[in-house]
Design a protein around this motif. Structure first.
Motif, PDB file in Angstrom:
ATOM      1  N   PRO A 158       3.075 -10.813   4.064  1.00 13.55           N
ATOM      2  CA  PRO A 158       3.203  -9.588   4.857  1.00 13.55           C
ATOM      3  C   PRO A 158       2.778  -8.370   4.032  1.00 13.55           C
ATOM      4  N   LEU A 159       2.182  -7.401   4.698  1.00 15.36           N
ATOM      5  CA  LEU A 159       1.761  -6.184   4.002  1.00 15.36           C
ATOM      6  C   LEU A 159       2.867  -5.140   4.113  1.00 15.36           C
ATOM      7  N   PHE A 160       3.192  -4.548   2.988  1.00 13.71           N
ATOM      8  CA  PHE A 160       4.217  -3.505   2.977  1.00 13.71           C
ATOM      9  C   PHE A 160       3.524  -2.152   2.845  1.00 13.71           C
ATOM     10  N   ILE A 161       3.730  -1.297   3.816  1.00 12.34           N
ATOM     11  CA  ILE A 161       3.117   0.035   3.742  1.00 12.34           C
ATOM     12  C   ILE A 161       4.227   1.047   3.489  1.00 12.34           C
ATOM     13  N   TYR A 162       4.068   1.777   2.407  1.00  9.46           N
ATOM     14  CA  TYR A 162       5.127   2.689   2.003  1.00  9.46           C
ATOM     15  C   TYR A 162       4.628   4.121   2.089  1.00  9.46           C
ATOM     16  N   HIS A 163       5.233   4.895   2.998  1.00 13.34           N
ATOM     17  CA  HIS A 163       4.846   6.309   3.128  1.00 13.34           C
ATOM     18  C   HIS A 163       5.879   7.147   2.401  1.00 13.34           C
ATOM     19  N   LEU A 164       5.480   7.701   1.284  1.00 16.47           N
ATOM     20  CA  LEU A 164       6.420   8.521   0.532  1.00 16.47           C
ATOM     21  C   LEU A 164       6.036   9.982   0.670  1.00 16.47           C
ATOM     22  N   HIS A 165       7.024  10.803   0.977  1.00 16.41           N
ATOM     23  CA  HIS A 165       6.769  12.246   1.015  1.00 16.41           C
ATOM     24  C   HIS A 165       7.580  12.906  -0.087  1.00 16.41           C
ATOM     25  N   ASP A 166       6.884  13.612  -0.947  1.00 21.15           N
ATOM     26  CA  ASP A 166       7.562  14.295  -2.035  1.00 21.15           C
ATOM     27  C   ASP A 166       7.664  15.776  -1.691  1.00 21.15           C
TER      28      ASP A 166
ATOM     29  N   ILE B 232       3.259  -6.817   9.265  1.00 17.71           N
ATOM     30  CA  ILE B 232       3.293  -5.583   8.484  1.00 17.71           C
ATOM     31  C   ILE B 232       4.714  -5.033   8.488  1.00 17.71           C
ATOM     32  N   VAL B 233       5.123  -4.537   7.338  1.00 16.93           N
ATOM     33  CA  VAL B 233       6.402  -3.837   7.228  1.00 16.93           C
ATOM     34  C   VAL B 233       6.079  -2.426   6.778  1.00 16.93           C
ATOM     35  N   GLU B 234       6.608  -1.462   7.480  1.00 19.58           N
ATOM     36  CA  GLU B 234       6.275  -0.087   7.138  1.00 19.58           C
ATOM     37  C   GLU B 234       7.561   0.687   6.883  1.00 19.58           C
ATOM     38  N   ARG B 235       7.558   1.423   5.800  1.00 14.91           N
ATOM     39  CA  ARG B 235       8.749   2.207   5.541  1.00 14.91           C
ATOM     40  C   ARG B 235       8.386   3.639   5.217  1.00 14.91           C
ATOM     41  N   THR B 236       9.115   4.574   5.781  1.00 18.32           N
ATOM     42  CA  THR B 236       8.923   5.971   5.385  1.00 18.32           C
ATOM     43  C   THR B 236      10.107   6.355   4.519  1.00 18.32           C
ATOM     44  N   ASP B 237       9.822   7.215   3.557  1.00 18.30           N
ATOM     45  CA  ASP B 237      10.854   7.622   2.613  1.00 18.30           C
ATOM     46  C   ASP B 237      10.519   9.029   2.129  1.00 18.30           C
TER      47      ASP B 237
ATOM     48  N   VAL C 266       0.870  -1.176   0.000  1.00 16.55           N
ATOM     49  CA  VAL C 266       0.000   0.000   0.000  1.00 16.55           C
ATOM     50  C   VAL C 266       0.901   1.217   0.000  1.00 16.55           C
ATOM     51  N   VAL C 267       0.581   2.179  -0.877  1.00 18.62           N
ATOM     52  CA  VAL C 267       1.438   3.353  -0.976  1.00 18.62           C
ATOM     53  C   VAL C 267       0.665   4.617  -0.575  1.00 18.62           C
ATOM     54  N   PHE C 268       1.270   5.385   0.293  1.00 25.49           N
ATOM     55  CA  PHE C 268       0.751   6.704   0.643  1.00 25.49           C
ATOM     56  C   PHE C 268       1.691   7.749   0.079  1.00 25.49           C
ATOM     57  N   VAL C 269       1.144   8.731  -0.631  1.00 19.77           N
ATOM     58  CA  VAL C 269       1.995   9.822  -1.091  1.00 19.77           C
ATOM     59  C   VAL C 269       1.556  11.076  -0.349  1.00 19.77           C
ATOM     60  N   ASN C 270       2.477  11.675   0.334  1.00 20.03           N
ATOM     61  CA  ASN C 270       2.194  12.834   1.188  1.00 20.03           C
ATOM     62  C   ASN C 270       0.974  12.597   2.085  1.00 20.03           C
ATOM     63  N   GLY C 271       0.906  11.417   2.621  1.00 17.88           N
ATOM     64  CA  GLY C 271      -0.149  11.118   3.592  1.00 17.88           C
ATOM     65  C   GLY C 271      -1.473  10.702   2.994  1.00 17.88           C
ATOM     66  N   VAL C 272      -1.543  10.614   1.651  1.00 13.41           N
ATOM     67  CA  VAL C 272      -2.816  10.255   1.030  1.00 13.41           C
ATOM     68  C   VAL C 272      -2.674   8.898   0.333  1.00 13.41           C
ATOM     69  N   TYR C 273      -3.645   8.056   0.567  1.00 14.08           N
ATOM     70  CA  TYR C 273      -3.636   6.712  -0.012  1.00 14.08           C
ATOM     71  C   TYR C 273      -3.675   6.794  -1.522  1.00 14.08           C
ATOM     72  N   ASN C 274      -2.780   6.087  -2.167  1.00 16.28           N
ATOM     73  CA  ASN C 274      -2.718   6.124  -3.622  1.00 16.28           C
ATOM     74  C   ASN C 274      -3.056   4.742  -4.188  1.00 16.28           C
TER      75      ASN C 274
END
Lengths: 436, 481
Positions: free
Chosen positions: A167-175, A199-204, A92-100
């Motif tokens: 496992p679910l990978f949650i990716y928080h990307l901030h541009d 769950i694996v969560e990564r911020t980037d 699951v990808v979040f871009v700037n805090g919004v689900y994409n």
């Protein structure tokens, strides 16, 4: 103007600039959280919980009050290169805090419900309200801020007896290429009876503008269930991050959490583990490798409310450059939580003259038939070990990296999932070799 | 009821031994605190102008301060206007020797087990006895005087050695240091002063006994010890108070100043009245103790056995300023019934190659709460600093609590800091092992508690260790011979 009034004003301005009418759902909860936040305010310099972490000062310097809860969402077309192959099938990808949804991909045929929080509030209203009642309110100012201002989030429901899921990978990307970014994300995980999930969560982050991000995570692990949670924080950008994670464990459940903090400007992780049933097992591990002017602050609480449970905590840190490490680990054993075994260990190595560590392991015990201990050390690399390696023809830099890798190894070893272990191993090794 | 419960029961129901009062006619100030009271105290003691000014400054600062709320103790708000700040046993003339001291006073000390005259003959400890607010007798003065050692009451020091007092008073604990230190600086009435000249090893233990006797009074004494280059002194402090239903405040300040290669060893056996079984009455013991290792190779060692007080709030600390200086803190804190203790230490490493060692043993029983709070701070320039801390808690009974709040702040990479803490009860396997060897359960509990505290008790000077063991034997009552 004095410093305190400035800070007060910053809290005031923040509240004033917040418009509750924008949010149609959940407005009662938001109001409650906002009122609580208002009475608490942002942490000041003397606040015991934020004594070594001048987050309010930093926020006031970097942001205008009204910038702290909203920011535009840029279009990001492809993130596949950023997500490790092993996890691409269920991410699951979040871009700037919004689900994409376009960038996210969920495993087909899964029994697990994974939905944006807004949507789940309509479809799973009863589950959410029932489970939220069980989870203790978090009184951290940033948890309250998040509870009042969250924009988007994720709801994960693992039904009874589910096991063998990817496992679910949650990716928080901030541009932050174009401008400063603020985001407040909310996550709720319900692992029902005898289910297993991880769950694996990564911020980037991208870009060099300042990012302010808070994440609230409410996790409920029901009877006999098992849950594993891994956070990887490795933002190259100017990130100010506060995460509030509450894991509520019921009878005979097991939870493993891993927190890896490698980069960012200021990272604060509040991890609260509530053991609310007999026979629980809880393991939590942390590794912080800091450099430059990074500040990593881990506050963990394990609250033993019921007898016969076991908790084990291991946090290790390597501080280089002008970086700062802060660790506070609390163990509470409530009056009737007899036969509790709770262990905690915090080890640190300072690598440079300007690095500092502030650590405060804390035990609060109200039951007598318990075994609790904590240990904490701070030191530097063993010269003799370094000399030994050098005498065997290994260059100093390599020898140093080897020793540091071995130091970090104790935490890496604790990861059970092989894919995950390899992934984190590669990040950590790359990081250690880059430094020397 | 199992046997070890019986032991606990006996311990818990044990009455306070020093709870008697003696009718000493006393000379008191009216209740309350204001600048006039401070002037009154100062005038009573015929103090010089500078000291009055110093007090007033501290008082003015105190009025701007707030009572600290961070300690892990709970008590109703103290009404500082409801306390008598000066109370002195009435004496017609200042006694020149022990023979002239009021016989009632002598009797008081006999009851305490520290007969001043006998002490003089038998044990060879120099004693300064402080009742309520005033030092009543100091023994062995002349003998110490031959070596150049000054050991006298604080008021006497102000009269006889104003230059020394002026130089060192407030140098370690400044009057504005904290709420209770400021209060003490404003109203302190007496205490002990000790000065060891260069190169002198004090041949005997110096000792002070504090006793609160009158009702409604607070005791605010000040101790100042200065050890010149390459000198050595071992100092003991003991305290008791009568049983009264209302709480009494004790806010003392102790300052230690160690020059180059000097060593100060400070031992306390604190046995203020802890309140009754239901937590009524007892002393609030809010004390600031701090020592500075100002010179290289100096050493300060604190040893404390804390058994009394309804509330203890005390952190004997060391500022390790000189290179190669070292600080030690050994503590046994026992709390019972409704007692609360928040105690520990601060080790501030400033100089290079400084070392510190902390050993803290907490024992909580009944409904008491026992906290260890400590800080180890390695400053940036403190190269090769070393610290080892160990704080263990022993819980007896399921209604008490043990808490640890260690702060470890390291700013230098060459520092070696280790901290470890454990909390447990007496292990069934330990008792079983003893029983298996023919030691009955009671004796086993005694043995284990004794062994648990031994690391600290062995630090006490011989004369004091006996008393401390007696006190601790409360815990072991009924189980040892």
């Amino acid at each position: 103007m004095s410093v305190t009034t400035e800070k007060k004003n910053f809290t005031q301005e923040l509240i004033a600039s917040f418009d509750l009418s924008k949010f149609k759902q959940d407005s009662e909860q938001r109001k409650k959280a906002l009122a609580a936040f208002q009475s608490l305010g942002l942490p000041e310099g003397k606040s015991e919980e934020y004594k070594f972490t001048p987050i309010t000062k930093l926020l006031a310097k970097q942001f205008k009050a009204e910038e702290l809860y909203t920011s535009p969402t840029p279009a990001v077309s492809d993130v596949s290169a950023l997500i490790p192959k092993a996890f691409q099938e269920n991410c699951v990808v979040f871009v700037n805090g919004v689900y994409n949804p376009a960038l996210s991909q969920l495993a087909a045929g899964s029994k697990v419900v994974i939905k944006p929080f807004q949507e789940a509030m309509a479809t799973h209203a009863s589950v959410i309200s029932e489970k939220l009642n069980e989870i203790k309110d978090n009184n951290d100012p940033f948890a309250l801020l998040n509870a009042a201002m969250w924009q988007d989030g994720l709801f994960i429901h693992v039904p009874k007896n589910t096991s063998g899921e990817k496992p679910l990978f949650i990716y928080h990307l901030h541009d932050a290429n174009a401008s400063k970014v603020t985001s407040h994300t909310r996550l709720m995980v319900v692992v029902e009876q005898s289910a297993e999930f991880s769950i694996v969560e990564r911020t980037d982050s991208l870009g060099k503008n300042t990012i302010f991000n808070t994440i609230n995570e409410e996790i409920l692990v029901d009877e006999n269930a098992s849950f594993s949670y891994c956070k990887i924080q490795n933002d190259s950008g100017d990130l100010i991050h506060v995460s509030n994670t509450t894991v509520h464990q019921k009878k005979s459940s097991r939870a493993d959490t891993y927190t890896f903090s490698l980069d960012g400007k200021l990272i604060r992780n509040n991890l609260n583990i509530i053991i609310d049933g007999e026979g629980c097992e809880s393991h939590f591990y942390g590794l912080y490798l800091t450099d430059g002017d990074t500040l990593v602050d881990n506050h963990t609480v394990v609250d033993h409310k019921q007898p016969n449970s076991f908790s084990n905590e291991l946090y290790k840190g390597l501080m280089d450059g002008k970086s700062k490490g802060v660790f506070n680990g609390k163990i509470f054993v409530r009056p009737h939580a007899q036969k509790t075994n709770a262990f905690q260990s915090n080890r640190n190595i300072l690598l440079s003259d300007d690095a500092t560590i502030n650590t405060k392991p804390q035990l609060e015990i109200w039951a007598d038939d318990v075994k609790c201990s904590h240990g904490c050390t701070t030191g530097q690399l063993d010269d003799e070990a370094l000399f030994y390696l050098q005498s065997r023809g290994i260059p100093k830099a390599t020898a140093k990296a080897m020793l540091l890798y071995a130091f970090a190894g104790e935490v890496l070893e604790a990861i059970k999932d092989e894919n995950l272990k390899q992934y984190i191993d590669s990040i950590v090794s790359e990081r250690l070799h880059k430094s020397f | 009821m199992s046997k070890d419960n019986q032991v606990l029961e006996e311990f818990t129901s044990k009455e306070y031994e020093h709870g008697w009062t003696i009718d000493l006619e006393s000379d008191s100030a009216p209740k309350g605190l204001n600048e006039d009271i401070i002037r009154f105290i100062s005038a009573k003691k015929s103090e010089p102008e500078w000291l009055l000014e110093w007090r007033l400054k501290a008082y003015r600062h105190w009025t701007t301060m707030k009572e600290p709320k961070w300690p892990n103790v709970h008590y109703p708000e103290i009404n500082f206007q409801d306390i008598i700040y000066y109370s002195a046993p009435k004496q017609k003339v200042v006694p020149k020797s022990l023979d002239e001291v009021d016989p009632e006073l002598i009797a008081t000390f006999k009851k305490l087990g520290i007969s001043l005259t006998e002490q003089k003959r038998l044990t060879g400890i120099a004693v300064d006895a402080v009742i309520d607010s005033v030092s009543v007798a100091t023994t062995f003065k002349e003998k110490l005087g031959e070596l150049g050692i000054i050991f006298c009451s604080f008021s006497e020091a102000v009269r006889e050695h104003p230059e020394l007092v002026k130089k060192y008073l407030g140098s370690v604990v400044p009057p504005n240091d904290n709420y209770y230190a400021a209060l003490n600086s404003a109203v302190f009435t007496d205490g002990s002063f000790c000065y060891i000249p260069k190169g002198v090893k004090c041949p005997m233990e110096l000792s002070t006994y504090f006793r609160i006797n009158a009702a409604n009074t607070g005791q605010f004494e000040r101790t100042l010890i200065v050890a010149e280059e390459a000198s050595y002194v071992s100092y003991l402090e003991g305290c008791t108070a009568p049983m009264r239903d209302e709480n009494q405040l004790h806010a003392a300040v102790v300052e230690l100043y160690a020059m180059k290669s000097a060593e100060i060893k400070y031992s306390t056996v604190q046995n203020w009245y802890p309140g009754d079984k239901n937590g009524k009455g007892g002393i609030y013991n809010f004390v600031t103790k701090r020592g500075i290792c100002a010179g290289d190779h100096s050493k300060i060692s604190w040893t404390q056995v804390e058994t009394g007080s309804s509330i203890t709030w005390k952190y004997p600390s060391c500022i390790l300023k000189g290179d190669y200086s070292s600080g030690e803190f050994y503590s046994v804190a026992v709390t019972n019934n409704y007692q609360q203790a928040d105690t520990g230490t601060k080790m501030i490493h400033i100089g290079k190659h400084t070392r510190s060692r902390i050993v803290s043993k907490g024992i909580s029983a009944g409904k008491s709460q026992n906290s260890y709070r400590g800080q180890v701070h390695i400053l940036k320039r403190a190269e090769n600093a070393r610290n080892f801390s160990q704080c263990d808690s022993l819980l007896m009974g399921d209604q008490c609590g043990a808490h640890t709040f260690p702060y470890i702040d390291v700013e230098n990479k060459s520092a070696h800091v280790e901290h470890e803490a454990t909390t447990s009860k007496i292990g069934e396997d330990q008792i079983f092992y003893c029983q298996q060897r023919g030691i009955d359960e009671e004796a086993a509990v005694a043995l284990i508690v004794n062994g648990y505290a031994k690391e600290v008790l062995k630090q006490l000077p011989m004369e004091f260790a006996v008393e401390a063991q007696k006190l601790l034997a409360l815990t072991l009552e009924g189980s040892v011979g």
